[in-house]
Design a protein around this motif. Structure first.
Motif, mmCIF file in Angstrom:
data_model
loop_
_atom_site.group_PDB
_atom_site.id
_atom_site.type_symbol
_atom_site.label_atom_id
_atom_site.label_comp_id
_atom_site.label_asym_id
_atom_site.label_seq_id
_atom_site.Cartn_x
_atom_site.Cartn_y
_atom_site.Cartn_z
ATOM 1 N N GLN A 46 0.664 -1.211 0.049
ATOM 2 C CA GLN A 46 0.079 -0.074 -0.009
ATOM 3 C C GLN A 46 0.858 1.145 -0.156
ATOM 4 O O GLN A 46 0.661 1.969 0.860
ATOM 5 C CB GLN A 46 -0.903 0.037 1.290
ATOM 6 C CG GLN A 46 -1.962 -1.187 0.834
ATOM 7 C CD GLN A 46 -3.048 -1.050 2.158
ATOM 8 O OE1 GLN A 46 -2.860 -0.713 3.204
ATOM 9 N NE2 GLN A 46 -4.203 -1.276 1.779
ATOM 10 N N SER A 47 1.663 1.361 -1.105
ATOM 11 C CA SER A 47 2.505 2.486 -1.385
ATOM 12 C C SER A 47 2.484 2.870 -2.914
ATOM 13 O O SER A 47 2.354 1.764 -3.642
ATOM 14 C CB SER A 47 3.757 2.265 -0.679
ATOM 15 O OG SER A 47 4.552 1.358 -1.300
ATOM 16 N N ASN A 210 2.978 8.080 -0.981
ATOM 17 C CA ASN A 210 1.726 7.844 -0.783
ATOM 18 C C ASN A 210 1.017 7.823 -2.236
ATOM 19 O O ASN A 210 1.210 8.893 -2.754
ATOM 20 C CB ASN A 210 0.759 8.728 0.148
ATOM 21 C CG ASN A 210 1.346 8.547 1.636
ATOM 22 O OD1 ASN A 210 1.028 7.499 2.166
ATOM 23 N ND2 ASN A 210 1.847 9.366 2.179
ATOM 24 N N TYR A 216 -3.177 1.738 -2.923
ATOM 25 C CA TYR A 216 -1.891 1.992 -2.897
ATOM 26 C C TYR A 216 -1.359 3.379 -1.753
ATOM 27 O O TYR A 216 -0.450 4.021 -2.008
ATOM 28 C CB TYR A 216 -1.187 2.494 -4.057
ATOM 29 C CG TYR A 216 -1.279 1.254 -5.103
ATOM 30 C CD1 TYR A 216 -0.956 0.153 -5.077
ATOM 31 C CD2 TYR A 216 -2.339 1.554 -6.151
ATOM 32 C CE1 TYR A 216 -1.063 -0.905 -6.116
ATOM 33 C CE2 TYR A 216 -2.899 0.441 -6.958
ATOM 34 C CZ TYR A 216 -2.289 -0.731 -7.118
ATOM 35 O OH TYR A 216 -2.508 -1.883 -7.796
ATOM 36 N N ARG A 217 -2.179 3.578 -0.747
ATOM 37 C CA ARG A 217 -1.948 4.365 0.345
ATOM 38 C C ARG A 217 -2.467 3.829 1.476
ATOM 39 O O ARG A 217 -3.923 3.095 1.336
ATOM 40 C CB ARG A 217 -2.524 5.716 -0.058
ATOM 41 C CG ARG A 217 -3.876 5.911 -0.682
ATOM 42 C CD ARG A 217 -4.309 7.280 -1.094
ATOM 43 N NE ARG A 217 -5.569 7.249 -1.859
ATOM 44 C CZ ARG A 217 -6.679 7.280 -1.273
ATOM 45 N NH1 ARG A 217 -6.869 7.484 0.176
ATOM 46 N NH2 ARG A 217 -7.569 7.152 -2.060
ATOM 47 N N ASN A 222 -4.665 12.330 2.544
ATOM 48 C CA ASN A 222 -3.316 12.364 2.170
ATOM 49 C C ASN A 222 -2.448 13.586 2.804
ATOM 50 O O ASN A 222 -2.946 14.331 3.318
ATOM 51 C CB ASN A 222 -3.092 12.208 0.665
ATOM 52 C CG ASN A 222 -2.243 11.187 0.056
ATOM 53 O OD1 ASN A 222 -1.321 10.931 0.285
ATOM 54 N ND2 ASN A 222 -2.686 10.373 -0.747
ATOM 55 N N PHE A 226 2.083 15.574 -0.996
ATOM 56 C CA PHE A 226 1.293 15.100 -1.970
ATOM 57 C C PHE A 226 0.459 15.682 -2.794
ATOM 58 O O PHE A 226 0.637 15.803 -4.285
ATOM 59 C CB PHE A 226 0.361 13.661 -1.409
ATOM 60 C CG PHE A 226 -0.616 13.150 -2.183
ATOM 61 C CD1 PHE A 226 -0.370 12.050 -3.227
ATOM 62 C CD2 PHE A 226 -1.900 13.869 -2.431
ATOM 63 C CE1 PHE A 226 -1.418 11.664 -4.072
ATOM 64 C CE2 PHE A 226 -2.765 13.189 -3.231
ATOM 65 C CZ PHE A 226 -2.697 12.200 -4.063
#
Length: 437
Positions: A46-47, A210, A216-217, A222, A226
């Motif tokens: 998750q990145s 992120n 994917y975060r 956020n 970002f």
């Protein structure tokens, strides 16, 4: 530069000089007995780095660290389509997700000023992210061609609407649609033993930890960097040279901030580059340095854009153990000849992901961001935020991700209902769910 909050840099010294308790993990075998490459080794699924590795290499997700199952490995959609024989050619895969959430705030409801992002509507339930991916990732041992088609819709797609994209600008700020990725790729066994990967078309950025897309975060919201110091996606080309198992070198050319097969302006040719270096073969400590320069490379606040952006990113990932990852990231930039002179900004955050038990992750983020002339946010202010979150993934295809966040500013920058400013602080809370298929 005068650091008004030097305390936030203390975690950097903890990472550099503290004990290192992590242990190397053996890479599992792929179906059929193939040995996967280790592109994803040491990364969190998750990145954004996890997303990039997953998109490039079919075996990358087998090497990710603990946590929720990577969205590409859930295979509910692929399982339904496989009896048709569509995937018999090999190397193709498809998957998708849907994210929903409610953000409550201490300020007015409706569109929020400055932060949080991406969840920019206070006291509202939104369909934030619906995505479908069809791709052919690359093998890393021979010459081969791949592609990535990623469609997404929802409130986040409206926020990230690209110039030249579908229905841009969106008529409904709470629901848009576009292709987040639409590119061709190739692995070229040249220059080094690891070779080079090439992508050309519309694609996600390589800058930041992120990701823009929900799988994917780790948080629903956020960070400031970002949204105000990075460009989430662009049209152009990228090359990734695998110098060795520990060092990668990215180079590319873009058409400016968030474009879909068009240029942001007549002169918006921009250079993007990145170095990623693991200090040891065990992949416990990863250093990243990125640069993005050019006209219209990153968005400014309305009416405050200049004619040339220079942005530098420094990042450190420390895998303290098999279960705990810490990120420290700093973005610094300037934009020349804006209406208020040269605009400059600085930011740093530390973020932790702790895989507490197999079904629960604990997440933390603390951040400071200084918009010196106000060219990023519209307010000449410095900001700080603290976010605590939990990710409960009771099965492979669903995650519940509540969080609570506090934002603070030196100016009354926070507001709601589409009205800018009015509050020096803001408390927000999130209840969200991510379904993967």
């Amino acid at each position: 530069m005068t650091y008004r909050r030097p305390w936030i840099y203390l975690p950097l010294f903890v990472v550099l000089f503290g004990p290192n308790a992590s242990q190397a993990q053996e890479l599992p075998a792929l179906p059929g007995g193939e040995t996967p490459s280790n592109i994803g080794s040491g990364l969190e699924a998750q990145s954004l780095p996890g997303e990039i590795a997953e998109d490039l290499d079919y075996g990358a997700s087998n090497a990710f660290r603990f946590g929720a199952k990577p969205v590409s490995e859930v295979q509910l959609l692929e399982g339904l389509l496989r009896p048709t024989g569509f995937f018999d050619a090999g190397g193709l895969r498809t998957f998708g997700w849907a994210e929903f959430g409610y953000t409550g705030t201490s300020v007015s409801s409706g569109p929020l000023s400055v932060q949080p992002r991406l969840n920019r509507f206070g006291d509202e339930f939104v369909v934030s992210d619906i995505g479908f991916t069809f791709q052919k990732p690359l093998r890393q041992d021979i010459f081969n061609i791949g592609f990535n088609v990623r469609y997404f819709a929802g409130a986040n797609a409206a926020t990230g609407a690209a110039k030249g994209g579908i229905g841009a600008p969106p008529e409904n700020p709470r629901f848009g649609q576009d292709f987040r990725d639409l590119y061709l790729s190739a692995h070229l066994p040249i220059l080094t033993d690891g070779g080079m990967d090439v992508k050309i078309g519309r694609m996600n950025t390589i800058i930041g930890w992120n990701g823009f897309l929900a799988p994917y975060r780790p948080f629903f919201s956020n960070d400031y960097q970002f949204f105000y110091s990075q460009d989430g996606a662009f049209t152009g080309f990228l090359t990734d040279t695998h110098i060795n198992d520990r060092l990668d070198f990215w180079n590319g050319l873009t058409f400016g901030a968030n474009t879909f097969f068009t240029m942001r302006s007549n002169t918006s040719y921009c250079y993007i580059g990145q170095l990623n270096y693991w200090l040891t073969d065990e992949k416990k400590t990863r250093l990243t340095s990125s640069v993005y320069i050019g006209p219209d490379a990153i968005f400014a606040a309305p009416g405050l854009g200049g004619n040339f952006v220079t942005m530098l990113e420094l990042r450190l990932q420390q895998n303290w153990s098999e279960r705990f990852t810490q990120i420290i990231q700093s973005n610094m930039g300037c934009d020349s000849e804006t209406p208020v002179g040269t605009g400059s900004w600085y930011g740093v955050y530390t973020q932790g992901v702790y895989h507490w038990v197999p079904t629960i992750d604990l997440n933390f983020r603390g951040e400071w961001f200084d918009d010196v002339q106000g060219t990023r946010t519209g307010f000449a202010a410095d900001y700080s935020e603290v976010t605590l979150g939990l990710n409960w993934h009771p099965c492979s295809y669903i995650e519940f991700r509540p969080e609570i966040r506090g934002d603070f500013s030196s100016q009354p920058a926070f507001g709601g209902g589409g009205n800018p400013g009015g509050n020096y602080s803001q408390l927000s809370g999130v209840i969200s769910a991510l379904i993967k298929f």
